[in-house]
Design a protein around this motif. Structure first.
Motif, PDB file in Angstrom:
ATOM      1  N   PRO A 243      41.124  10.527  -8.252  1.00  0.00           N
ATOM      2  CA  PRO A 243      41.945   9.313  -8.333  1.00  0.00           C
ATOM      3  C   PRO A 243      41.093   8.093  -8.658  1.00  0.00           C
ATOM      4  O   PRO A 243      39.940   7.991  -8.213  1.00  0.00           O
ATOM      5  CB  PRO A 243      42.538   9.204  -6.924  1.00  0.00           C
ATOM      6  CG  PRO A 243      42.541  10.601  -6.401  1.00  0.00           C
ATOM      7  CD  PRO A 243      41.307  11.233  -6.972  1.00  0.00           C
ATOM      8  N   ALA A 244      41.648   7.145  -9.410  1.00  0.00           N
ATOM      9  CA  ALA A 244      40.884   5.984  -9.859  1.00  0.00           C
ATOM     10  C   ALA A 244      40.284   5.215  -8.687  1.00  0.00           C
ATOM     11  O   ALA A 244      39.145   4.741  -8.766  1.00  0.00           O
ATOM     12  CB  ALA A 244      41.772   5.068 -10.699  1.00  0.00           C
ATOM     13  N   ARG A 245      41.009   5.095  -7.583  1.00  0.00           N
ATOM     14  CA  ARG A 245      40.476   4.306  -6.468  1.00  0.00           C
ATOM     15  C   ARG A 245      39.371   5.030  -5.704  1.00  0.00           C
ATOM     16  O   ARG A 245      38.665   4.415  -4.911  1.00  0.00           O
ATOM     17  CB  ARG A 245      41.603   3.905  -5.509  1.00  0.00           C
ATOM     18  CG  ARG A 245      42.333   5.045  -4.830  1.00  0.00           C
ATOM     19  CD  ARG A 245      43.334   4.473  -3.843  1.00  0.00           C
ATOM     20  NE  ARG A 245      44.169   5.483  -3.230  1.00  0.00           N
ATOM     21  CZ  ARG A 245      44.961   5.250  -2.181  1.00  0.00           C
ATOM     22  NH1 ARG A 245      44.988   4.047  -1.630  1.00  0.00           N
ATOM     23  NH2 ARG A 245      45.705   6.211  -1.691  1.00  0.00           N
ATOM     24  N   VAL A 249      34.115   4.599  -4.729  1.00  0.00           N
ATOM     25  CA  VAL A 249      33.579   5.138  -3.480  1.00  0.00           C
ATOM     26  C   VAL A 249      32.493   6.158  -3.782  1.00  0.00           C
ATOM     27  O   VAL A 249      31.407   6.142  -3.191  1.00  0.00           O
ATOM     28  CB  VAL A 249      34.697   5.772  -2.636  1.00  0.00           C
ATOM     29  CG1 VAL A 249      34.126   6.434  -1.377  1.00  0.00           C
ATOM     30  CG2 VAL A 249      35.752   4.739  -2.263  1.00  0.00           C
ATOM     31  N   LEU A 250      32.785   7.044  -4.728  1.00  0.00           N
ATOM     32  CA  LEU A 250      31.803   8.064  -5.107  1.00  0.00           C
ATOM     33  C   LEU A 250      30.603   7.425  -5.803  1.00  0.00           C
ATOM     34  O   LEU A 250      29.456   7.856  -5.613  1.00  0.00           O
ATOM     35  CB  LEU A 250      32.451   9.111  -6.014  1.00  0.00           C
ATOM     36  CG  LEU A 250      33.565   9.937  -5.373  1.00  0.00           C
ATOM     37  CD1 LEU A 250      34.181  10.889  -6.399  1.00  0.00           C
ATOM     38  CD2 LEU A 250      33.048  10.714  -4.169  1.00  0.00           C
ATOM     39  N   GLY A 251      30.845   6.404  -6.615  1.00  0.00           N
ATOM     40  CA  GLY A 251      29.746   5.726  -7.282  1.00  0.00           C
ATOM     41  C   GLY A 251      28.800   5.068  -6.284  1.00  0.00           C
ATOM     42  O   GLY A 251      27.573   5.116  -6.449  1.00  0.00           O
ATOM     43  N   ALA A 252      29.366   4.473  -5.241  1.00  0.00           N
ATOM     44  CA  ALA A 252      28.528   3.852  -4.209  1.00  0.00           C
ATOM     45  C   ALA A 252      27.702   4.904  -3.473  1.00  0.00           C
ATOM     46  O   ALA A 252      26.534   4.673  -3.141  1.00  0.00           O
ATOM     47  CB  ALA A 252      29.411   3.072  -3.232  1.00  0.00           C
ATOM     48  N   LEU A 253      28.297   6.062  -3.224  1.00  0.00           N
ATOM     49  CA  LEU A 253      27.555   7.139  -2.568  1.00  0.00           C
ATOM     50  C   LEU A 253      26.439   7.668  -3.464  1.00  0.00           C
ATOM     51  O   LEU A 253      25.351   8.004  -2.989  1.00  0.00           O
ATOM     52  CB  LEU A 253      28.512   8.272  -2.191  1.00  0.00           C
ATOM     53  CG  LEU A 253      29.450   7.995  -1.017  1.00  0.00           C
ATOM     54  CD1 LEU A 253      30.480   9.109  -0.878  1.00  0.00           C
ATOM     55  CD2 LEU A 253      28.662   7.840   0.283  1.00  0.00           C
ATOM     56  N   ALA A 254      26.708   7.725  -4.768  1.00  0.00           N
ATOM     57  CA  ALA A 254      25.703   8.233  -5.708  1.00  0.00           C
ATOM     58  C   ALA A 254      24.486   7.326  -5.786  1.00  0.00           C
ATOM     59  O   ALA A 254      23.417   7.752  -6.249  1.00  0.00           O
ATOM     60  CB  ALA A 254      26.322   8.406  -7.092  1.00  0.00           C
ATOM     61  N   ALA A 277      39.132   7.539 -18.781  1.00  0.00           N
ATOM     62  CA  ALA A 277      39.868   6.685 -17.851  1.00  0.00           C
ATOM     63  C   ALA A 277      39.113   6.561 -16.525  1.00  0.00           C
ATOM     64  O   ALA A 277      38.258   7.397 -16.204  1.00  0.00           O
ATOM     65  CB  ALA A 277      41.261   7.268 -17.611  1.00  0.00           C
ATOM     66  N   PRO A 278      39.406   5.546 -15.727  1.00  0.00           N
ATOM     67  CA  PRO A 278      38.793   5.449 -14.401  1.00  0.00           C
ATOM     68  C   PRO A 278      39.064   6.719 -13.578  1.00  0.00           C
ATOM     69  O   PRO A 278      40.196   7.187 -13.509  1.00  0.00           O
ATOM     70  CB  PRO A 278      39.483   4.229 -13.781  1.00  0.00           C
ATOM     71  CG  PRO A 278      39.865   3.392 -14.956  1.00  0.00           C
ATOM     72  CD  PRO A 278      40.250   4.369 -16.032  1.00  0.00           C
ATOM     73  N   GLY A 279      38.007   7.282 -13.025  1.00  0.00           N
ATOM     74  CA  GLY A 279      38.143   8.536 -12.285  1.00  0.00           C
ATOM     75  C   GLY A 279      37.944   9.767 -13.136  1.00  0.00           C
ATOM     76  O   GLY A 279      37.954  10.885 -12.620  1.00  0.00           O
ATOM     77  N   SER A 280      37.732   9.587 -14.437  1.00  0.00           N
ATOM     78  CA  SER A 280      37.476  10.729 -15.333  1.00  0.00           C
ATOM     79  C   SER A 280      36.033  11.174 -15.209  1.00  0.00           C
ATOM     80  O   SER A 280      35.193  10.508 -14.596  1.00  0.00           O
ATOM     81  CB  SER A 280      37.763  10.334 -16.776  1.00  0.00           C
ATOM     82  OG  SER A 280      36.794   9.391 -17.222  1.00  0.00           O
ATOM     83  N   GLU A 281      35.718  12.298 -15.853  1.00  0.00           N
ATOM     84  CA  GLU A 281      34.349  12.815 -15.799  1.00  0.00           C
ATOM     85  C   GLU A 281      33.361  11.854 -16.451  1.00  0.00           C
ATOM     86  O   GLU A 281      32.230  11.684 -15.975  1.00  0.00           O
ATOM     87  CB  GLU A 281      34.267  14.208 -16.449  1.00  0.00           C
ATOM     88  CG  GLU A 281      34.248  14.268 -17.956  1.00  0.00           C
ATOM     89  CD  GLU A 281      35.586  14.021 -18.630  1.00  0.00           C
ATOM     90  OE1 GLU A 281      35.627  13.965 -19.871  1.00  0.00           O
ATOM     91  OE2 GLU A 281      36.596  13.895 -17.906  1.00  0.00           O
ATOM     92  N   THR A 282      33.773  11.181 -17.536  1.00  0.00           N
ATOM     93  CA  THR A 282      32.890  10.211 -18.185  1.00  0.00           C
ATOM     94  C   THR A 282      32.597   9.039 -17.262  1.00  0.00           C
ATOM     95  O   THR A 282      31.444   8.608 -17.098  1.00  0.00           O
ATOM     96  CB  THR A 282      33.517   9.704 -19.498  1.00  0.00           C
ATOM     97  OG1 THR A 282      33.790  10.819 -20.353  1.00  0.00           O
ATOM     98  CG2 THR A 282      32.584   8.731 -20.212  1.00  0.00           C
TER      99      THR A 282
END
Length: 325
Positions: A243-245, A249-254, A277-282
C-alpha cells in the motif's frame, strides 16, 4: 559405499498416534523394505529428536558440520530425516553452507508409521538412493519426497496433509526416482557457499523479522522492529507491491537496516522497474529496499540472517541477494 543418516524428530519418528514414543534412526531404517538390498552401508545417528518447528539455526549448522565430517571420513552422501513443517527452510539453510559434492538429502513423512499408507519408509528408501547416486553429486541440498527430487533452492511445502506436499513451483522437480533409478532431469545451479561456522551468541542475537503485507496495511505492526531486529523481509503483494502509505515506513526502516522485498504469492519473481506508482517495486527500490528476486519470504529470511550473523553490510547483502535471488 556408505551413507550417513542423521535422524531428527517429526512425523517420521512418531511410532503411534497420540503417543510421545519416538522411533530411533535405526528403527526408522529397519522399517524400510528393500533398504538392505541396496548394498549401501548406513551410519545412523540420532540427533535433536524434536519437531522441526523447534529446530534452531545453531542446531542445523551443527548438524551440517557433523555431516561434513562424515563426508571427510568417507561417506558418499548424507540423509537427514526430520519433520516437514520447516523442511523447506532447513533444506535451504543446508544448501547455502554445504561445501561438498556429496549429496545432502532431506526427507520425512506426512503420515505417522502406524497410519495406513505411511509414506516414511518409501521416502527414506528414495533418499538413500539419491544420497548414494552419482547423478545427485554436486547438486547441493536436495529434498526426496514422494519419489521426486527437489532442489532446496526451489522446494516448498504446498499442502498441510498430502503425501505430495512438496513441490517446486518455479521449476518442477529436479528429478525422479523411477524403478529404483535416480533420474536427474534439471540440474539446479549452485550459488556461492556461505561460511558454515558462526558464533552461537552472535547468531542468536541476529533477529530478522518477516512482515507479510495485507490489505489496508499501514505498517503499525512494524513500530519498533528496528530496535529489536537487524533485518527485515517484506512479503509484498504480487510482483513486490505494498500500500502507498506503507512505502515511506519501509523506506525509513531501510535507512536503518537491510530490508528485502519478496513476493507473498509463492512463485515467481518480484520485479525491478515495471511499475512506478507509490508502493510499487520501483518506488520501494528507490527507497532502499533490496530486491529478493525469486526467493520466497521464508528462504530470504534464512539467507539474510546468515549474512547479518556474519556482519555483512548492506552492500554485501545486496550483492548476495543479486546472486542467490
Amino acid at each position: 559405499m556408505r551413507v550417513a543418516v542423521f535422524a531428527l524428530g517429526g512425523t517420521i519418528s512418531v511410532a503411534r498416534r497420540g503417543e510421545s514414543d519416538r522411533l530411533t534412526g535405526a528403527e526408522i531404517a529397519a522399517a524400510v523394505p528393500g533398504l538392505e538390498e541396496l548394498g549401501v552401508e548406513l551410519d545412523v545417528r540420532d540427533v535433536h529428536a524434536v519437531p522441526s518447528g523447534s529446530l534452531t539455526f545453531a542446531q542445523l549448522l551443527d548438524l551440517v558440520g557433523d555431516a561434513s565430517r562424515a563426508v571427510d571420513e568417507g561417506a558418499a552422501g548424507i540423509v537427514v530425516t526430520q519433520g516437514t513443517d520447516t523442511l523447506e527452510e532447513t533444506a535451504y539453510l543446508a544448501d547455502l553452507v554445504w561445501p561438498h559434492d556429496a549429496p545432502f538429502v532431506l526427507t520425512g513423512a506426512m503420515r505417522q508409521a502406524a497410519m495406513a499408507g505411511a509414506d516414511g519408509p518409501a521416502n527414506v528408501l528414495s533418499a538413500v538412493r539419491v544420497a548414494a547416486s552419482r547423478e545427485a553429486r554436486g547438486l547441493g541440498a536436495l529434498v526426496a519426497f514422494n519419489d521426486e527430487v527437489h532442489a532446496a533452492r526451489w522446494v516448498r511445502k504446498s499442502h498441510s496433509t498430502s503425501t505430495a506436499a512438496f513441490v517446486s513451483p518455479n521449476t518442477g522437480p529436479a528429478g525422479h526416482v523411477v524403478e529404483g533409478r535416480v533420474r536427474v532431469l534439471a540440474v539446479p545451479p549452485r550459488r556461492g557457499v556461505l561460511p558454515a561456522r558462526y558464533d552461537t551468541a552472535r547468531l542468536d542475537a541476529t533477529r530478522v523479522a518477516l512482515h507479510c503485507v495485507t490489505l489496508d496495511d499501514d505498517g503499525a505492526l512494524l513500530s519498533g522492529v528496528a530496535d529489536t531486529c537487524r533485518g527485515l523481509v517484506v512479503a509484498g503483494f504480487g510482483v513486490g507491491h505494498v500500500p502507498a502509505r506503507l512505502a515511506p515506513v519501509l523506506g525509513a526502516l531501510a535507512e536503518r537496516m537491510p530490508v528485502v522485498l519478496t513476493s507473498r504469492t509463492g512463485s515467481g519473481s518480484v520485479l525491478r522497474h515495471t511499475y512506478t506508482a507509490p508502493g510499487s517495486e520501483t518506488d520501494l527500490r528507490e527507497r532502499g529496499l533490496i530486491d529478493g528476486g525469486l526467493l520466497d519470504p521464508y528462504k530470504a529470511r534464512v539467507l539474510l540472517r546468515l549474512l547479518l550473523a556474519a556482519d555483512a553490510d548492506r552492500e554485501t547483502v545486496a550483492k548476495a541477494f543479486a546472486e542467490h535471488g
